[in-house]
Design a protein around this motif. Structure first.
Motif: not given
Length: 156
Positions: A138-146, A1-10, A122-125
């Motif tokens: 743990s939030s990057l497990n679906q990162a685009n390998r390419s 699940m993606g991060q909520t707006l509140k989590e990101v702002i924190d 993918g960019v973040v990883l």
């Protein structure tokens, strides 16, 4: 699940000490973020979509590429048709140049794509692997390998 707006702002207001952080978010979250002076953004949209409504960021890189993992051996016919619009080594170089030119005050790079799972992850990883950015692995497990592979190869 993606991060909520509140989590990101924190996270934006409390970056980790000592290292820059990179955060992958959805377009919906990115379009609601306040343009802080300590935050840069990489905005990724699909070729068929309009640019995201992100404004006020002093350091903003806009990219457009399809979400296709050309390293996937079981790529669908639909995905094969998108390969021509996939992530390129030039776009990877553009990201490297953007990151290397960041002002010292920038503590966070927010990267968004439509859902915040594949292209942006993918960019973040890659930012973590190449530059040591702090990330929530743990939030990057679906990162685009390419994207990751192209980013890492273009830095050599």
């Amino acid at each position: 699940m993606g991060q909520t707006l509140k989590e990101v702002i924190d996270l934006l207001y409390k970056p980790p000490p000592g290292a820059r952080q990179a955060i992958a978010v959805s377009r919906r979250v990115a379009e609601q973020l306040p343009p802080l002076s300590t935050v840069a953004m990489i905005s990724i949209t699909a070729p068929e979509r309009a640019p995201a409504e992100v404004h006020g960021f002093v350091q903003l890189l806009r990219l457009s590429f399809a979400d296709v993992d050309f390293l996937n051996t079981e790529i669908s016919a639909r995905a094969k048709a998108k390969i021509k619009d996939g992530f390129t080594s030039q776009q990877a170089k553009d990201i490297h140049a953007f990151v290397q030119a960041l002002a010292p005050a920038i503590r966070t790079v927010v990267v968004h794509c439509e859902g915040g799972y594949s292209r942006s992850s993918g960019v973040v990883l890659a930012l973590h692997n190449v530059y040591g950015f702090a990330v929530n692995a743990s939030s990057l497990n679906q990162a685009n390998r390419s994207v990751v592979t192209t980013m890492e190869a273009s830095k050599r």
